[in-house]
Scaffold this active site. Sequence first.
Site, PDB file in Angstrom:
ATOM      1  N   SER A  18       0.862  -1.170  -0.159  1.00  0.00           N
ATOM      2  CA  SER A  18       0.033  -0.008  -0.018  1.00  0.00           C
ATOM      3  C   SER A  18       0.810   1.405  -0.006  1.00  0.00           C
ATOM      4  CB  SER A  18      -0.768   0.010   1.215  1.00  0.00           C
ATOM      5  OG  SER A  18      -1.597   1.156   1.309  1.00  0.00           O
ATOM      6  N   TYR A  27      -1.096  -0.603  10.581  1.00  0.00           N
ATOM      7  CA  TYR A  27      -0.960  -0.990   9.190  1.00  0.00           C
ATOM      8  C   TYR A  27       0.157  -0.355   8.533  1.00  0.00           C
ATOM      9  CZ  TYR A  27      -3.214  -1.469   4.062  1.00  0.00           C
ATOM     10  OH  TYR A  27      -3.496  -1.871   2.933  1.00  0.00           O
TER      11      TYR A  27
HETATM   12  P1  NAP Z   1     -10.262  -7.434   2.387  1.00  0.00           P
HETATM   13  O1  NAP Z   1     -11.396  -7.176   1.379  1.00  0.00           O
HETATM   14  O2  NAP Z   1     -10.296  -6.944   3.901  1.00  0.00           O
HETATM   15  O3  NAP Z   1      -9.662  -8.959   2.600  1.00  0.00           O
HETATM   16  C1  NAP Z   1      -8.546  -9.210   3.123  1.00  0.00           C
HETATM   17  C2  NAP Z   1      -8.255 -10.637   2.747  1.00  0.00           C
HETATM   18  O4  NAP Z   1      -7.082 -11.222   3.420  1.00  0.00           O
HETATM   19  C3  NAP Z   1      -9.154 -11.860   2.990  1.00  0.00           C
HETATM   20  O5  NAP Z   1      -9.424 -12.817   2.200  1.00  0.00           O
HETATM   21  C4  NAP Z   1      -8.816 -12.276   4.470  1.00  0.00           C
HETATM   22  O6  NAP Z   1      -9.286 -13.494   4.903  1.00  0.00           O
HETATM   23  C5  NAP Z   1      -7.406 -12.316   4.173  1.00  0.00           C
HETATM   24  N1  NAP Z   1      -6.493 -12.406   5.369  1.00  0.00           N
HETATM   25  C6  NAP Z   1      -6.525 -11.394   6.638  1.00  0.00           C
HETATM   26  N2  NAP Z   1      -5.746 -12.196   7.404  1.00  0.00           N
HETATM   27  C7  NAP Z   1      -5.416 -13.270   7.067  1.00  0.00           C
HETATM   28  C8  NAP Z   1      -4.664 -14.331   7.741  1.00  0.00           C
HETATM   29  N3  NAP Z   1      -3.846 -14.333   8.833  1.00  0.00           N
HETATM   30  N4  NAP Z   1      -4.346 -15.255   6.823  1.00  0.00           N
HETATM   31  C9  NAP Z   1      -4.842 -15.709   5.800  1.00  0.00           C
HETATM   32  N5  NAP Z   1      -5.607 -14.576   5.168  1.00  0.00           N
HETATM   33  C10 NAP Z   1      -5.910 -13.341   5.734  1.00  0.00           C
HETATM   34  O7  NAP Z   1      -9.035  -6.613   1.871  1.00  0.00           O
HETATM   35  P2  NAP Z   1      -8.615  -6.187   0.325  1.00  0.00           P
HETATM   36  O8  NAP Z   1      -8.904  -4.787   0.079  1.00  0.00           O
HETATM   37  O9  NAP Z   1      -8.915  -7.270  -0.685  1.00  0.00           O
HETATM   38  O10 NAP Z   1      -7.112  -6.104   0.435  1.00  0.00           O
HETATM   39  C11 NAP Z   1      -6.258  -7.195  -0.386  1.00  0.00           C
HETATM   40  C12 NAP Z   1      -4.710  -6.485  -0.016  1.00  0.00           C
HETATM   41  O11 NAP Z   1      -4.700  -5.211  -0.902  1.00  0.00           O
HETATM   42  C13 NAP Z   1      -4.296  -6.540   1.095  1.00  0.00           C
HETATM   43  O12 NAP Z   1      -3.000  -6.522   1.256  1.00  0.00           O
HETATM   44  C14 NAP Z   1      -4.453  -4.923   1.330  1.00  0.00           C
HETATM   45  O13 NAP Z   1      -3.507  -4.163   2.316  1.00  0.00           O
HETATM   46  C15 NAP Z   1      -4.039  -4.269   0.212  1.00  0.00           C
HETATM   47  N6  NAP Z   1      -4.772  -3.050  -0.115  1.00  0.00           N
HETATM   48  C16 NAP Z   1      -5.935  -2.631  -0.351  1.00  0.00           C
HETATM   49  C17 NAP Z   1      -6.420  -1.249  -0.593  1.00  0.00           C
HETATM   50  C18 NAP Z   1      -8.019  -1.147  -0.654  1.00  0.00           C
HETATM   51  O14 NAP Z   1      -8.255   0.090  -1.144  1.00  0.00           O
HETATM   52  N7  NAP Z   1      -8.982  -2.160  -0.521  1.00  0.00           N
HETATM   53  C19 NAP Z   1      -5.518  -0.239  -0.871  1.00  0.00           C
HETATM   54  C20 NAP Z   1      -4.207  -0.616  -0.497  1.00  0.00           C
HETATM   55  C21 NAP Z   1      -3.788  -1.939  -0.323  1.00  0.00           C
HETATM   56  P3  NAP Z   1     -10.647 -13.795   5.851  1.00  0.00           P
HETATM   57  O15 NAP Z   1     -11.944 -13.500   5.174  1.00  0.00           O
HETATM   58  O16 NAP Z   1     -10.393 -14.852   6.497  1.00  0.00           O
HETATM   59  O17 NAP Z   1     -10.759 -12.590   6.866  1.00  0.00           O
END
Ligand code: NAP
Length: 234
Positions: free
Chosen positions: A140, A156
């Site tokens: 991020s 984070y």
């Molecule tokens: P999300 O919708 O909150 O999904 C997070 C995913 O990570 C879920 O599948 C969750 O599984 C999994 N997870 C969390 N802890 C875990 C663990 N200990 N072991 C295995 N899986 C785990 O987030 P997202 O927006 O898709 O984000 C995906 C990536 O993009 C992340 O690395 C995030 O930091 C990055 N990101 C997102 C944004 C944004 O705007 N969305 C911006 C910058 C970076 P569960 O369902 O089991 O909880």
Amino acid sequence: MDRHHCLVTGANRGLGLEFVRQLLARGDHVIAACRQPGKATTLNLLAGEHPGRLQVLPLDLADPRSHAALAAEVPLVTDEEPLDLLINNAGVLRGGERFGQVRPSDLDASFHTNAAGPFLLTQALAPQLAEGATVANISSEVGSIALRQEFRTPSYAMGKAAQNMATSLLAQALAPRGIKVVALHPGWVRTDMGGAQAALSAQESVAGLLRVLHPLTLDQSGEFFDWQGQPLPW
Ligand code: NAP
């Protein structure tokens, strides 16, 4: 047979699920890793629609025993063919943190899932990565020290900054095998983490990220890019 094998973590929802969809759509073989495969309804439906091309396997990124179990399972589902693409996508964000009240448990959870997890999983899977494979660490811009201008989401931010260091170190460690390792910022995306007001759909973000990964060269390894391929400062 010329099969392209990919592994995506945090594949049950959000960006991870969209990576799985788009990788399947382009014909790849996908291992979707998530904490509770039995409850990953959409992934299990997709597996039924793509017979033999999608395997759903358990992974808790915060538990190194789980990394070892996944590494043991991977060759069984790829027929011992190597992995071409590893997407370290899973991540956690604790919202609402305020200076003076940041909790050690939130710092620990972020470090283990956002930084140590992708590093240790990549280490565990390294013997199974193809020569010239790609490792994408979904980071991020919040993890960029150079871009920080306010006190926000410290657990984070520190976890992602540590993940960025892991990207740089893994790029060094894997360069002799021609394996590229990059950090990618997906933009602000409408997922559970990004919220409903975010600028991008998961489809747009993942399509952009896969375009960045496709022509990646070894001299771009160890770098940090956004979803449109623009370089970001550490
Ligand atoms: P999300 O919708 O909150 O999904 C997070 C995913 O990570 C879920 O599948 C969750 O599984 C999994 N997870 C969390 N802890 C875990 C663990 N200990 N072991 C295995 N899986 C785990 O987030 P997202 O927006 O898709 O984000 C995906 C990536 O993009 C992340 O690395 C995030 O930091 C990055 N990101 C997102 C944004 C944004 O705007 N969305 C911006 C910058 C970076 P569960 O369902 O089991 O909880």
